[in-house]
Scaffold this motif. Structure first.
Motif: not given
Ligand SMILES: *Cc1c(COP(=O)(O)O)cnc(C)c1O
Length: 425
Positions: A69-70, A110-111, A214-215, A250-252
């Motif tokens: 996500a980051s 991928n990002p 997580g990250g 929704n990445y938190r």
């Protein structure tokens, strides 16, 4: 076929790299439960952000659901920096090429595609198994307009940061650092995760410390940190109702997950010390074999996340990999990664092949791939046609990741070394 050995398998499996809990994690998770902060808001999240920023030595850390996500939001930011705000429904890197580490986990790359970009893979150098600055220079000769570069530090060993940054400066390009595997590693005394404009660490279950997932997004740029915080919580505007002027995600990070990360944090340095001891024991134990360990350049101190082995060319038996299968021929005095992995597995321990380079992956096979030699352009499958042409394919062919779990005992590691030695008979 693996011929077998006489060594008794371990009763409980020795993993490649599994979570190691210490007790404080449950305290902070319970605190989240008992105070009812069972959400993506709460004290654990604030503490994780404070601890990460302080440890790494940056101004801001934003806790997210994953390292991926980051990396995604970092890509989006870099795309906007370089090319301006995209139209709604378009990625920030729409149609633009991005230079990427080739030998890495696909979450590095991928990002780029999530944002509509086209990954261009840069071959690997042998001194640290990371992006080759010479191949990167070639890539800028071929594609001088590229403005974004993403670099990973494979297996916890920093890449050639100074050389890469000097090239980027010349071309006015933005560095995104993927320090997912290298948290705690330093280059010339400075933590990885500080060299790019936007950086990432991961707390996935197999990383040096974990939250189960997580990250963190890491930066010195306040504006970027604020944007990531906003985007990661659905990009809500400051209104009484749900008001949206931008696309959100929704990445938190959850406050429960953050409790695990918070509890792990005091043990980061201990984990690194244990992993370093594992690396050094392998190095010593395997020193008489025709092999080398994953290399460590003088200017850096890795976090030793995974210990890897590279079999000398002369000691390689024939090994052929298809897309999902592999076969090899046993030859006297020689071996190959597949046989060594089978031997390790036969005593109930887990090794793994080297991360298969991105240019060899079916999803990315048609993307450009740049090597340092010749005119820089390499045909993706040239290595099959005759002889290795690129470093990544060679390390993938001859290398493997050894069991590197920090709960592995010295006796267990000695047995693993013993079965590896057997393979060379
Ligand atoms: C694990 C990993 C990631 C992704 O992190 P997640 O937290 O699992 O999303 C990205 N890049 C590399 C190199 C990794 O090893």
């Amino acid at each position: 076929m693996f011929k077998g050995n006489d060594i008794k398998p371990f009763e409980s499996k020795v993993w490649l790299s599994s979570p190691t809990m210490h007790g404080e994690e449950i305290k902070y998770m319970t605190e989240a439960y008992e105070t009812n902060w069972m959400s993506t808001v709460g004290k654990n999240i604030n503490e994780v952000e404070r601890l990460v920023a302080e440890y790494i030595g940056v101004k801001y850390a934003v806790a997210l659901s994953a390292g991926t996500a980051s990396l995604h939001l970092a890509m989006k930011l870099a795309g906007i920096d370089a090319y301006g705000m995209p139209e709604v429904g378009h990625g920030a890197l729409e149609g633009k090429k991005v230079f990427c580490t080739d030998m890495t986990f696909d979450a590095t790359v991928n990002p780029v595609v999530y944002e509509g970009g086209i990954p261009v893979f840069i071959d690997t150098e042998r001194e640290s198994w990371n992006m080759d600055p010479k191949a990167l220079e070639k890539a800028f000769e071929i594609y001088p307009d590229v403005k974004v570069v993403v670099v990973a530090h494979l297996y916890g060993t920093p890449g050639k940061v100074d050389e890469i940054n000097a090239i980027l400066k010349k071309h006015n390009a933005i560095l995104i650092e993927d320090a997912a595997e290298s948290m705690g590693a330093t280059y010339k005394g400075v933590q990885t995760g500080t060299f790019g404009k936007y950086n990432t660490v991961s707390f996935n279950g197999n990383k040096i410390i974990t939250g189960s997932s997580g990250g963190c997004f890491i930066t010195d740029d306040l504006d970027a940190a604020n944007k990531v915080r906003k985007w990661s919580t659905q990009a809500r505007e400051n209104a009484a109702w749900y008001q949206h002027e931008e696309i959100g995600y929704n990445y938190r990070m959850s406050n429960v997950i953050a409790g695990v990360v918070r509890g792990q944090f005091p043990y980061l340095d201990e984990h690194i010390a244990q992993k370093k001891a594992i690396y050094n024991r392998y190095k010593e134990g395997l020193k008489d074999l025709p092999v080398s360990m994953n290399p460590i350049p003088d200017c850096c101190e890795p976090n030793y996340w995974l210990s890897c082995l590279l079999i000398d060319e002369e000691a390689m038996s024939k090994q052929v990999r298809g897309e999902q299968d592999v076969c090899y021929v046993k030859e006297e005095g020689k071996t190959c990664p597949t046989e060594v992995l089978e031997a390790i597995s036969s005593i109930n321990a887990e090794g793994r092949p080297i991360w298969k380079p991105m240019h060899m992956q079916p999803i990315y096979r048609l993307n450009p791939f740049i090597v340092k030699d010749g005119n820089g352009r390499a045909r993706t499958n040239a290595y099959i046609a005759g002889g290795m042409v690129d470093v990544g394919a060679d390390i993938f062919q001859r290398g493997l990741c050894l069991p590197s779990d920090n709960k592995m005992t010295v006796e267990q590691q000695d047995k693993i070394i013993e079965v590896i030695k057997e393979c060379f008979k």
